[in-house]
Design an enzyme around this catalytic site. Structure first.
Site, PDB file in Angstrom:
ATOM      1  N   SER A  84       0.838  -1.191   0.000  1.00 19.34           N
ATOM      2  CA  SER A  84       0.000   0.000   0.000  1.00 19.34           C
ATOM      3  C   SER A  84       0.878   1.248   0.000  1.00 19.34           C
ATOM      4  CB  SER A  84      -0.946  -0.024   1.199  1.00 19.34           C
ATOM      5  OG  SER A  84      -1.928   0.984   1.063  1.00 19.34           O
ATOM      6  N   ASN A  85       0.305   2.374   0.360  1.00 21.71           N
ATOM      7  CA  ASN A  85       1.080   3.625   0.416  1.00 21.71           C
ATOM      8  C   ASN A  85       0.622   4.431   1.624  1.00 21.71           C
ATOM      9  OD1 ASN A  85      -1.178   5.434  -0.459  1.00 21.71           O
ATOM     10  ND2 ASN A  85      -1.037   4.132  -2.275  1.00 21.71           N
TER      11      ASN A  85
END
Ligand code: CTP
Length: 399
Positions: free
Chosen positions: A207-208
């Protein structure tokens, strides 16, 4: 800063058990910068004390038409108010207001004003469903009175049903909406928010750092300006008042959800969509006892903002974000052209106090006609308002 900041709000409280929640409404209005003048009816004083409102509101409570210091308190209040909010509104208040009766300070003020009026009814289910009450509401709505409908839940005496006062957060959000410019009224606005999560296996993701705060602030802003709002979100947060949230996880989920509403009047792609995802996610959890450290090979996700730009319906405003750590404006201008956007929000996510997870942001708005506007550091809500100011401007240039 919202439309409540600096607004004079007359808060009418009538005699129902939900009157205690008006205290919280008063506090939230004051927190939002409103100048709150409470009026308690005789009935309300059976449920809540005026000292509490005196302490929390901006002025002392008023209760009577027969105040010696002000011979005409109702016209003074009615003429100077920016908004009259009645919460809770009893069945009696609705009936009196519908009939134009004015035998106490609150009803007299309601008749003596040209300010917008918002009422939040609360009563037992049987009363709420009574044709007389519903009939009164139909007439009041026809006259332009705004209504926050009650909610289902626990009522006085332990009954469960429809008729419970809307939450203070909802009442205050509706007050803000009534006072805000309704320059997005009648439009459907779609906003994406949060970082997508791409599966490595059933328990692990790539993810980020996006938290969705800017996207949620955008949704609040668009709803306050009168839009119908769909928020396509990867984030598990309380839905903003009035907004329909479509939960998604991966870039592929988000792609499908956005395409289902691609005919919207405005699309703001605030989400940090993964550019790459694991090419072959494992069907079962990868165990360390399996031996070697796994190598994760990645493949590109589909950039659906490009698709949206290519098939943009006439009149739609398409807004992208460029989250960058270098060459901010150059990259943003390139993305605007490549993706056929009307506006791009250039966001230097490495600047202090800006970008992912912060409560504040600082952006540059780059328009299709090459114009650029710097939005200085401010809360994500203030930045959201500036983005929709720009969206409204772009809409105004369409034939
Ligand atoms: N976006 C998208 N689909 C993707 C990737 C990005 O719709 N698979 C959208 C984002 O929501 C954002 C805009 O495209 O509004 C810009 O995303 P970004 O990843 O910064 O742009 P890219 O063109 O992928 O450029 P780069 O990764 O090289 O910076």
């Amino acid at each position: 800063m919202t439309s409540l900041d600096g607004a004079k709000v007359v808060l009418g409280v009538t005699g129902g058990i939900a009157a205690y929640k008006a205290i919280e409404v008063s506090r939230r209005l004051v927190d939002a910068g409103a100048h709150v003048v409470p009026i308690l009816t005789e009935g309300a004083e059976h449920f809540v004390g005026r000292t509490t409102f005196d302490a929390l509101a901006s002025e002392k409570v008023q209760t009577t038409l027969w105040d010696e210091t002000s011979p005409i308190p109702h016209t003074t209040l009615g003429q100077t108010a920016d908004l009259i909010l009645v919460a809770p509104a009893t069945a009696r208040l609705l009936a009196d207001y519908r009939m134009g009766r004015s035998d106490d300070l609150l009803t007299a003020t309601l008749i003596a004003t040209r300010a917008p009026v918002l009422i939040a009814p609360a009563m037992h289910t049987e009363m709420w469903e009574h044709p007389a009450v519903q009939d009164n509401l139909v007439v009041l709505r026809e006259r332009g009175v705004h209504v926050v409908d009650p909610e289902p839940g626990r009522l006085a005496g332990g009954d469960i049903g429809f008729g419970r006062l809307a939450s203070p957060a909802s009442i205050v959000a509706h007050a803000e909406r009534v006072l805000a410019a309704d320059d997005l009224s009648g439009t459907h606005v779609v906003i994406t928010a949060g970082g997508t999560r791409e599966a490595i296996d059933p328990v692990r993701v790539i993810s980020n750092r996006s938290t969705g705060k800017q996207g949620y602030a955008l949704a609040e802003s668009a709803w306050a300006r009168g839009a119908r709002v769909t928020l396509i979100s990867t984030v598990d947060r309380e839905a903003p008042i009035g907004v329909t949230v479509v939960p998604v996880e991966s870039a592929a989920d988000m792609h499908a959800a956005v395409m289902a509403v691609a005919d919207a009047d405005v699309i703001v792609m605030a989400a940090a969509v993964a550019d790459f995802r694991p090419a072959n996610p494992a069907g079962d959890k990868i165990k360390k006892t399996d031996g070697a450290v796994p190598e994760i090979s990645l493949e590109k996700t589909h950039d659906f903002l490009v698709d949206l730009g290519q098939s943009k319906p006439a009149g739609q405003v398409l807004v992208g974000f460029a989250a960058e750590t270098q060459n901010l404006l150059e990259n943003a201008r390139g993305k605007l052209k490549r993706k056929n956007l009307d506006l791009i929000v250039a966001n230097d996510v490495s600047a202090p106090g800006a970008g992912f997870a912060h409560d504040t942001n600082k952006v540059t708005l780059v328009f299709g006609n090459s114009e650029e506007i710097d939005v200085p550091m401010g809360s994500k809500r203030v930045v959201a308002d500036a983005i929709f100011d720009a969206v409204v401007r772009v809409r105004g240039t369409f034939p």
